[in-house]
Design a protein around this motif. Structure first.
Motif, PDB file in Angstrom:
ATOM      1  N   ARG A  91       6.774   7.207 -22.263  1.00 48.03           N
ATOM      2  CA  ARG A  91       5.855   6.374 -21.421  1.00 48.03           C
ATOM      3  C   ARG A  91       5.079   6.963 -21.850  1.00 48.03           C
ATOM      4  NH1 ARG A  91       4.000   7.942 -15.526  1.00 48.03           N
ATOM      5  NH2 ARG A  91       3.174   6.486 -14.666  1.00 48.03           N
ATOM      6  N   VAL A  92       3.737   6.354 -21.711  1.00 52.34           N
ATOM      7  CA  VAL A  92       2.167   7.287 -22.102  1.00 52.34           C
ATOM      8  C   VAL A  92       1.332   5.640 -20.515  1.00 52.34           C
ATOM      9  CG1 VAL A  92       0.486   6.952 -23.023  1.00 52.34           C
ATOM     10  CG2 VAL A  92       2.582   7.101 -24.302  1.00 52.34           C
ATOM     11  N   VAL A  93       0.920   7.154 -19.942  1.00 55.93           N
ATOM     12  CA  VAL A  93      -0.361   6.632 -19.079  1.00 55.93           C
ATOM     13  C   VAL A  93      -1.740   7.094 -20.054  1.00 55.93           C
ATOM     14  CG1 VAL A  93      -1.050   7.443 -17.224  1.00 55.93           C
ATOM     15  CG2 VAL A  93       1.093   6.871 -17.291  1.00 55.93           C
ATOM     16  N   ASN A  94      -2.552   6.017 -20.672  1.00 59.83           N
ATOM     17  CA  ASN A  94      -3.679   6.399 -21.379  1.00 59.83           C
ATOM     18  C   ASN A  94      -4.829   6.223 -20.333  1.00 59.83           C
ATOM     19  OD1 ASN A  94      -4.979   7.295 -23.119  1.00 59.83           O
ATOM     20  ND2 ASN A  94      -5.300   5.579 -24.203  1.00 59.83           N
ATOM     21  N   ARG A  95      -5.393   7.648 -20.054  1.00 66.44           N
ATOM     22  CA  ARG A  95      -7.256   7.578 -18.900  1.00 66.44           C
ATOM     23  C   ARG A  95      -8.159   6.921 -20.342  1.00 66.44           C
ATOM     24  NH1 ARG A  95      -5.243   7.689 -14.522  1.00 66.44           N
ATOM     25  NH2 ARG A  95      -3.093   9.127 -14.288  1.00 66.44           N
ATOM     26  N   VAL A  96      -8.820   5.740 -20.485  1.00 69.83           N
ATOM     27  CA  VAL A  96      -9.495   5.604 -21.438  1.00 69.83           C
ATOM     28  C   VAL A  96     -11.135   5.277 -20.952  1.00 69.83           C
ATOM     29  CG1 VAL A  96     -10.312   3.756 -23.065  1.00 69.83           C
ATOM     30  CG2 VAL A  96      -7.971   4.122 -23.042  1.00 69.83           C
ATOM     31  N   ARG A  97     -12.762   6.465 -21.291  1.00 72.19           N
ATOM     32  CA  ARG A  97     -13.774   5.363 -20.331  1.00 72.19           C
ATOM     33  C   ARG A  97     -13.909   4.453 -21.883  1.00 72.19           C
ATOM     34  NH1 ARG A  97     -17.443   4.564 -17.037  1.00 72.19           N
ATOM     35  NH2 ARG A  97     -19.205   6.158 -17.592  1.00 72.19           N
ATOM     36  N   ALA A  98     -14.752   3.233 -21.790  1.00 67.04           N
ATOM     37  CA  ALA A  98     -15.028   2.093 -22.211  1.00 67.04           C
ATOM     38  C   ALA A  98     -16.587   2.562 -22.144  1.00 67.04           C
ATOM     39  CB  ALA A  98     -14.541   1.277 -22.271  1.00 67.04           C
ATOM     40  N   LYS A  99     -17.610   2.197 -23.516  1.00 68.93           N
ATOM     41  CA  LYS A  99     -18.942   1.865 -23.919  1.00 68.93           C
ATOM     42  C   LYS A  99     -18.481   0.918 -24.641  1.00 68.93           C
ATOM     43  CE  LYS A  99     -20.046   6.780 -23.545  1.00 68.93           C
ATOM     44  NZ  LYS A  99     -20.904   7.768 -23.651  1.00 68.93           N
ATOM     45  N   PHE A 100     -19.876  -0.551 -23.993  1.00 65.00           N
ATOM     46  CA  PHE A 100     -19.796  -1.592 -24.482  1.00 65.00           C
ATOM     47  C   PHE A 100     -21.114  -1.793 -24.731  1.00 65.00           C
ATOM     48  CE2 PHE A 100     -16.947  -2.157 -21.667  1.00 65.00           C
ATOM     49  CZ  PHE A 100     -15.989  -1.967 -22.600  1.00 65.00           C
ATOM     50  N   ILE A 101     -21.736  -2.520 -25.620  1.00 68.04           N
ATOM     51  CA  ILE A 101     -23.436  -3.027 -26.316  1.00 68.04           C
ATOM     52  C   ILE A 101     -22.670  -4.574 -26.019  1.00 68.04           C
ATOM     53  CG2 ILE A 101     -25.116  -3.461 -28.297  1.00 68.04           C
ATOM     54  CD1 ILE A 101     -24.265  -0.036 -28.346  1.00 68.04           C
ATOM     55  N   PHE A 102     -23.489  -5.244 -25.590  1.00 64.97           N
ATOM     56  CA  PHE A 102     -23.383  -6.564 -25.262  1.00 64.97           C
ATOM     57  C   PHE A 102     -24.798  -7.554 -26.839  1.00 64.97           C
ATOM     58  CE2 PHE A 102     -22.259  -5.015 -21.835  1.00 64.97           C
ATOM     59  CZ  PHE A 102     -20.841  -5.619 -21.423  1.00 64.97           C
ATOM     60  N   GLN A 103     -24.167  -8.285 -26.771  1.00 63.87           N
ATOM     61  CA  GLN A 103     -25.582  -9.079 -27.576  1.00 63.87           C
ATOM     62  C   GLN A 103     -24.716 -10.522 -27.587  1.00 63.87           C
ATOM     63  OE1 GLN A 103     -26.283  -8.327 -32.101  1.00 63.87           O
ATOM     64  NE2 GLN A 103     -26.536 -10.785 -32.644  1.00 63.87           N
ATOM     65  N   ASP A 104     -26.164 -11.453 -27.463  1.00 66.78           N
ATOM     66  CA  ASP A 104     -25.494 -12.962 -26.847  1.00 66.78           C
ATOM     67  C   ASP A 104     -25.323 -13.185 -26.108  1.00 66.78           C
ATOM     68  OD1 ASP A 104     -27.591 -13.421 -29.347  1.00 66.78           O
ATOM     69  OD2 ASP A 104     -26.100 -13.516 -30.391  1.00 66.78           O
ATOM     70  N   GLY A 105     -24.941 -12.216 -24.883  1.00 65.18           N
ATOM     71  CA  GLY A 105     -24.286 -12.312 -23.798  1.00 65.18           C
ATOM     72  C   GLY A 105     -22.285 -12.130 -24.059  1.00 65.18           C
ATOM     73  N   LEU A 106     -22.116 -11.656 -25.026  1.00 65.08           N
ATOM     74  CA  LEU A 106     -21.153 -11.294 -25.516  1.00 65.08           C
ATOM     75  C   LEU A 106     -21.013  -9.606 -25.840  1.00 65.08           C
ATOM     76  CD1 LEU A 106     -20.146 -13.974 -28.115  1.00 65.08           C
ATOM     77  CD2 LEU A 106     -18.863 -13.639 -25.574  1.00 65.08           C
ATOM     78  N   ILE A 107     -20.121  -9.241 -26.211  1.00 68.80           N
ATOM     79  CA  ILE A 107     -19.621  -7.731 -26.076  1.00 68.80           C
ATOM     80  C   ILE A 107     -19.496  -7.481 -27.691  1.00 68.80           C
ATOM     81  CG2 ILE A 107     -18.373  -5.980 -26.507  1.00 68.80           C
ATOM     82  CD1 ILE A 107     -16.028  -6.882 -24.442  1.00 68.80           C
ATOM     83  N   ILE A 108     -20.125  -6.747 -28.349  1.00 63.57           N
ATOM     84  CA  ILE A 108     -20.852  -6.150 -29.600  1.00 63.57           C
ATOM     85  C   ILE A 108     -20.089  -5.245 -30.906  1.00 63.57           C
ATOM     86  CG2 ILE A 108     -23.070  -5.642 -30.299  1.00 63.57           C
ATOM     87  CD1 ILE A 108     -22.774  -7.988 -32.340  1.00 63.57           C
ATOM     88  N   LYS A 109     -19.909  -4.839 -29.590  1.00 63.99           N
ATOM     89  CA  LYS A 109     -19.205  -2.810 -30.036  1.00 63.99           C
ATOM     90  C   LYS A 109     -18.788  -2.354 -28.923  1.00 63.99           C
ATOM     91  CE  LYS A 109     -20.518   1.193 -31.307  1.00 63.99           C
ATOM     92  NZ  LYS A 109     -21.538   2.269 -32.267  1.00 63.99           N
ATOM     93  N   HIS A 110     -17.212  -2.569 -28.985  1.00 61.33           N
ATOM     94  CA  HIS A 110     -16.498  -1.566 -28.024  1.00 61.33           C
ATOM     95  C   HIS A 110     -15.939   0.012 -28.226  1.00 61.33           C
ATOM     96  CE1 HIS A 110     -13.111  -3.218 -25.334  1.00 61.33           C
ATOM     97  NE2 HIS A 110     -12.910  -1.006 -25.310  1.00 61.33           N
ATOM     98  N   THR A 111     -16.841   1.313 -27.464  1.00 64.51           N
ATOM     99  CA  THR A 111     -15.821   2.105 -28.182  1.00 64.51           C
ATOM    100  C   THR A 111     -15.348   2.547 -26.617  1.00 64.51           C
ATOM    101  OG1 THR A 111     -17.771   2.713 -29.123  1.00 64.51           O
ATOM    102  CG2 THR A 111     -16.892   4.643 -28.760  1.00 64.51           C
ATOM    103  N   ASP A 112     -13.788   3.041 -26.970  1.00 59.09           N
ATOM    104  CA  ASP A 112     -12.742   3.427 -25.922  1.00 59.09           C
ATOM    105  C   ASP A 112     -12.840   5.245 -26.366  1.00 59.09           C
ATOM    106  OD1 ASP A 112     -12.662   1.333 -24.646  1.00 59.09           O
ATOM    107  OD2 ASP A 112     -10.409   1.032 -25.859  1.00 59.09           O
TER     108      ASP A 112
END
Length: 153
Positions: A91-112
């Protein structure tokens, strides 16, 4: 709620219900995804990673998300995945912080970002505790993840 916040809510709601199509509809065609395990994946590889993880999870992964915020250019979120790691059935409980950059109303960069050492301790037990902090173990985890994705694609 602005449009980018709505996109992040849609992404995580889809993730929580294993809805691959809705997840990837939030991504720009030129998406770049980065995390401590896969490192950097672009476009098709990023999409296939989510598909693989959702299918391997067989709907048994529990996703909780919170603290979504976004403006016209970037956003952040916290999320927690609870699942059985398929290689060890631990069993894994993974706590993640995500950062996003948007372009044209969509996610173009996703960093976890998350603590890979804590993850390895949960996923591999004592072996992860002893070796999970080493660059050797971190690279092995990465190599195995990328090989799994390559064989899946």
């Amino acid at each position: 709620m602005n449009e980018n916040q709505k996109t992040l809510h849609k992404f995580y709601a889809a993730f929580a219900t294993s809805n691959y199509q809705d997840m990837i509809s939030c991504y720009h065609p030129n998406i770049v995804f980065t995390d401590p395990i896969f490192h950097t994946l672009e476009a098709k590889d990023a999409l296939n990673m989510w598909k693989m993880l959702l299918e391997k999870g067989e709907g048994k992964t529990v996703i909780e998300y919170s603290n979504i915020s976004a403006n016209e250019n970037e956003g952040t979120a916290n999320w927690v995945a609870t699942y059985l790691f398929s290689a060890t059935n631990r069993r894994v409980v993974n706590r993640v912080r995500a950062k996003f950059i948007f372009q044209d109303g969509l996610i173009i960069k996703h960093t976890d970002t998350f603590d890979l050492y804590k993850w390895s301790q949960q996923a591999f037990g004592f072996k992860g505790y002893l070796m999970g902090w080493t660059s050797f173990m971190k690279e092995k985890i990465h190599e195995n993840a990328v090989a799994s994705l390559a064989s899946y694609s």
